[in-house]
Design an enzyme around this catalytic site. Structure first.
Site, PDB file in Angstrom:
ATOM      1  N   HIS A 179      89.399  29.481  73.672  1.00 42.67           N
ATOM      2  CA  HIS A 179      90.494  30.169  73.612  1.00 42.67           C
ATOM      3  C   HIS A 179      91.646  29.219  73.003  1.00 42.67           C
ATOM      4  CE1 HIS A 179      93.878  32.510  74.710  1.00 42.67           C
ATOM      5  NE2 HIS A 179      93.301  33.281  75.013  1.00 42.67           N
TER       6      HIS A 179
ATOM      7  N   ASP B 239      87.100  38.076  77.328  1.00 44.25           N
ATOM      8  CA  ASP B 239      85.732  38.794  76.706  1.00 44.25           C
ATOM      9  C   ASP B 239      84.285  38.307  77.407  1.00 44.25           C
ATOM     10  OD1 ASP B 239      87.520  40.278  75.157  1.00 44.25           O
ATOM     11  OD2 ASP B 239      87.532  38.798  73.564  1.00 44.25           O
TER      12      ASP B 239
HETATM   13  C1  SDX Z   1      90.965  36.929  73.015  1.00 41.59           C
HETATM   14  O1  SDX Z   1      95.121  34.465  71.927  1.00 41.59           O
HETATM   15  C2  SDX Z   1      94.745  35.226  72.954  1.00 41.59           C
HETATM   16  O2  SDX Z   1      95.608  35.262  74.141  1.00 41.59           O
HETATM   17  C3  SDX Z   1      93.433  36.189  72.963  1.00 41.59           C
HETATM   18  C4  SDX Z   1      93.053  36.995  74.103  1.00 41.59           C
HETATM   19  C5  SDX Z   1      94.129  38.226  74.472  1.00 41.59           C
HETATM   20  O3  SDX Z   1      94.088  38.432  75.792  1.00 41.59           O
HETATM   21  O4  SDX Z   1      94.966  38.519  73.638  1.00 41.59           O
HETATM   22  O5  SDX Z   1      92.865  36.172  75.301  1.00 41.59           O
HETATM   23  C6  SDX Z   1      91.843  37.760  73.813  1.00 41.59           C
HETATM   24  O6  SDX Z   1      90.982  37.258  71.766  1.00 41.59           O
HETATM   25  C7  SDX Z   1      89.913  36.257  73.544  1.00 41.59           C
HETATM   26  C8  SDX Z   1      88.934  35.477  72.406  1.00 41.59           C
HETATM   27  C9  SDX Z   1      87.859  36.113  71.833  1.00 41.59           C
HETATM   28  N1  SDX Z   1      86.926  35.424  70.920  1.00 41.59           N
HETATM   29  C10 SDX Z   1      85.860  34.876  70.953  1.00 41.59           C
HETATM   30  O7  SDX Z   1      85.262  34.950  72.116  1.00 41.59           O
HETATM   31  C11 SDX Z   1      85.314  34.816  69.906  1.00 41.59           C
HETATM   32  C12 SDX Z   1      84.727  32.996  69.959  1.00 41.59           C
HETATM   33  N2  SDX Z   1      85.863  32.198  69.926  1.00 41.59           N
HETATM   34  C13 SDX Z   1      86.311  31.451  69.091  1.00 41.59           C
HETATM   35  O8  SDX Z   1      86.048  31.738  67.788  1.00 41.59           O
HETATM   36  C14 SDX Z   1      87.546  30.816  69.440  1.00 41.59           C
HETATM   37  O9  SDX Z   1      87.484  29.915  70.329  1.00 41.59           O
HETATM   38  C15 SDX Z   1      88.947  31.463  69.248  1.00 41.59           C
HETATM   39  C16 SDX Z   1      88.978  32.357  68.211  1.00 41.59           C
HETATM   40  C17 SDX Z   1      89.094  32.305  70.597  1.00 41.59           C
HETATM   41  C18 SDX Z   1      90.041  30.479  69.044  1.00 41.59           C
HETATM   42  O10 SDX Z   1      89.937  29.659  68.125  1.00 41.59           O
HETATM   43  P1  SDX Z   1      90.951  28.356  67.735  1.00 41.59           P
HETATM   44  O11 SDX Z   1      91.839  28.128  68.645  1.00 41.59           O
HETATM   45  O12 SDX Z   1      91.259  28.848  66.331  1.00 41.59           O
HETATM   46  O13 SDX Z   1      89.677  27.338  67.778  1.00 41.59           O
HETATM   47  P2  SDX Z   1      88.972  26.852  66.620  1.00 41.59           P
HETATM   48  O14 SDX Z   1      87.888  27.826  66.215  1.00 41.59           O
HETATM   49  O15 SDX Z   1      89.907  25.900  65.665  1.00 41.59           O
HETATM   50  O16 SDX Z   1      87.970  26.000  67.428  1.00 41.59           O
HETATM   51  C19 SDX Z   1      88.264  24.414  67.998  1.00 41.59           C
HETATM   52  C20 SDX Z   1      87.058  23.675  68.410  1.00 41.59           C
HETATM   53  C21 SDX Z   1      86.218  23.597  67.013  1.00 41.59           C
HETATM   54  O17 SDX Z   1      85.392  22.583  67.158  1.00 41.59           O
HETATM   55  P3  SDX Z   1      85.614  21.290  66.250  1.00 41.59           P
HETATM   56  O18 SDX Z   1      85.667  21.744  64.822  1.00 41.59           O
HETATM   57  O19 SDX Z   1      87.296  20.779  66.528  1.00 41.59           O
HETATM   58  O20 SDX Z   1      84.665  19.903  66.747  1.00 41.59           O
HETATM   59  O21 SDX Z   1      86.574  24.244  69.499  1.00 41.59           O
HETATM   60  C22 SDX Z   1      85.190  24.685  68.684  1.00 41.59           C
HETATM   61  C23 SDX Z   1      85.317  24.914  67.184  1.00 41.59           C
HETATM   62  O22 SDX Z   1      84.199  24.614  66.699  1.00 41.59           O
HETATM   63  N3  SDX Z   1      84.894  26.167  69.181  1.00 41.59           N
HETATM   64  C24 SDX Z   1      83.784  26.685  69.478  1.00 41.59           C
HETATM   65  C25 SDX Z   1      84.045  28.080  70.146  1.00 41.59           C
HETATM   66  N4  SDX Z   1      85.343  28.246  70.296  1.00 41.59           N
HETATM   67  C26 SDX Z   1      85.921  26.960  69.582  1.00 41.59           C
HETATM   68  N5  SDX Z   1      82.472  26.249  69.470  1.00 41.59           N
HETATM   69  C27 SDX Z   1      81.537  27.089  69.896  1.00 41.59           C
HETATM   70  N6  SDX Z   1      81.675  28.211  70.450  1.00 41.59           N
HETATM   71  C28 SDX Z   1      82.861  28.762  70.450  1.00 41.59           C
HETATM   72  N7  SDX Z   1      83.039  30.055  70.943  1.00 41.59           N
END
Ligand code: SDX
Length: 393
Positions: free
Chosen positions: A261, A315
């Site tokens: 998140h 989620d």
């Molecule tokens: C919702 O924003 C809100 O409030 C949303 C929400 C709401 O109520 O409205 O809470 C609802 O949208 C929940 C999120 C649902 N999405 C997912 O579950 C999809 C999987 N998660 C992600 O893709 C991600 O964590 C996000 C999209 C939720 C957040 O994205 P960010 O903040 O842009 O983070 P990022 O993708 O830049 O990741 C930062 C680091 C990375 O590693 P490094 O490159 O720094 O080494 O964290 C890692 C990412 O690779 N990472 C993950 C991961 N999420 C982040 N690695 C593996 N699996 C994951 N799910």
């Protein structure tokens, strides 16, 4: 003020001032209008919480009764909306159907009186009342059935489950569904709420505001993740396969759905409550086959990614609750939308109260002063074979 640093995804950049909800991502705290989400989940219900979010304070008994009455009265869909829905392909995604239906309301209520409190109230009531009916109607119509009419003797959540499953829901099931709606109602400036605010800032109608938010919520990085979680658990298939599956994802740098998140660096407080709700349902109706896989995945992800602050988000466990309630997987995100309408509307109202159109800037990275090349002198910049295959598709 000149702000020159580019932050992809606008991470950490305030886009507004708001008094609607508060998140502490380090401690895992979520509050709506200052009230902790645990307390609302325990003591409130979705419509009362919506009132709190939209009108800024908890309603009195009479105010709540009036609000519920108005919503009950507006649940039905115009037959033309139902006729429009008949033309939708049954293979289409219900989020696309919902976005089209929300936008279509603007055709029927085209007056745009954003400074008239009666107009605002009517739009709030109509959207909260009709969105669940649209979701349930699409579900029945794509199966070839007529939509079920709302039942005035049922409350908001029980009525939705009744319209969807064509039978009156179990009391515990309806209560748990209502708590799910409360948990999903609002979450500061997430992507879909931001989309709603940008759209609202142009002073367009509220139906366009909600339609743009629905479109934004649908993506797998946002609300669409709840559907993807179930696909992932299905693919994992067994508790033994959790760690090999996770290793494969990490090697491919694939995201684990339902984890991570932008704001929370601990387990999402909503996921904690949702997991508990899932367990309550399992106790009464039997355990879900995927639950053990989900719990093992949470442990494995925490071991491998906990140091990066990657934990279950809202989620992750919601789908397991919805499955037990008999909701089809591709309706999970529309159900999220039913709940989030109240947060979107709260931000719409807040935006209108102190509106200025959103118009950020950019850091330009393209060419300058390029010359116009006559068509006969141009070289193709496309891979022609690839282009031909795309056109053939
Ligand atoms: C919702 O924003 C809100 O409030 C949303 C929400 C709401 O109520 O409205 O809470 C609802 O949208 C929940 C999120 C649902 N999405 C997912 O579950 C999809 C999987 N998660 C992600 O893709 C991600 O964590 C996000 C999209 C939720 C957040 O994205 P960010 O903040 O842009 O983070 P990022 O993708 O830049 O990741 C930062 C680091 C990375 O590693 P490094 O490159 O720094 O080494 O964290 C890692 C990412 O690779 N990472 C993950 C991961 N999420 C982040 N690695 C593996 N699996 C994951 N799910």
């Amino acid at each position: 003020m000149t702000f020159c640093e580019y932050k992809p995804g606008l991470e950490g950049i305030p886009a507004t001032q708001s008094s609607i909800s508060y998140v502490d991502g380090q401690k895992g705290i979520l509050e709506y209008r200052g009230i902790n989400i645990d307390e609302l989940a325990k003591s409130s219900n979705f419509l009362e919480t919506s009132y709190l979010l939209i009108w800024g304070g908890l309603p009195t008994k009479d105010e709540l009764a009036e609000f519920e009455h108005e919503i009950r009265y507006h649940r039905r869909l115009k037959y033309r909306i139902r006729d429009m829905m008949k033309c939708f392909p049954e293979s289409g995604h219900p989020m696309d159907a919902l976005q089209a239906c929300a936008a279509a309301l603007g055709l029927f209520y085209s007056r745009r009186a954003l400074d008239d409190p009666a107009y605002i109230r009517a739009a709030v009531v109509r959207l909260l009342a009709k969105i669940p009916t649209m979701v349930a109607a699409f579900q029945l119509m794509r199966k070839g059935n007529d939509p079920v009419q709302p039942r005035d003797d049922l409350d908001y959540s029980a009525n939705f489950l009744y319209m969807l499953n064509e039978q009156e829901p179990d009391e515990l099931a309806a209560h748990i569904f209502d708590v799910c709606l409360t948990l999903h109602a609002e979450h500061t400036i997430n992507a879909s709420t931001f989309s709603a605010m940008v759209t609202a800032s142009t002073l367009t109608d509220p139906y366009a505001v909600i339609a743009s938010a629905v479109g934004t919520l649908a993506g797998p990085l946002h609300g669409g993740a709840n559907e993807e979680v179930i696909t992932m658990l299905e693919e994992i298939g067994s508790v033994e396969n959790v760690r090999p599956y996770l290793d494969g994802c990490l090697q491919r740098k694939a995201k684990i759905m339902g984890f991570g998140h932008r704001v929370y660096k601990v387990k999402d407080p909503r996921a904690i409550i949702l997991q508990n709700l899932a367990e309550q349902l399992f106790e009464k109706f039997g355990r879900d086959d995927y639950y053990d896989i989900a719990v093992e995945l949470e442990t494995a992800v925490e071991e491998r990614l906990g140091h990066k602050g990657i934990y279950p988000n809202v989620d992750f466990y919601s789908g397991l609750v919805y499955r037990k309630l008999g909701i089809p997987t591709d309706l999970f995100t529309p159900v999220f939308a039913i709940a989030r309408v109240s947060g979107w509307l709260a931000h719409w109202k807040e935006q209108l109260a102190e509106n200025r159109i959103f118009r950020p800037t950019q850091i330009y990275t393209g060419a300058r002063n390029a010359s116009y090349v006559p068509i006969e002198q141009r070289q193709s910049t496309h891979d022609r074979a690839l282009l031909a295959s795309l056109i053939a598709e």
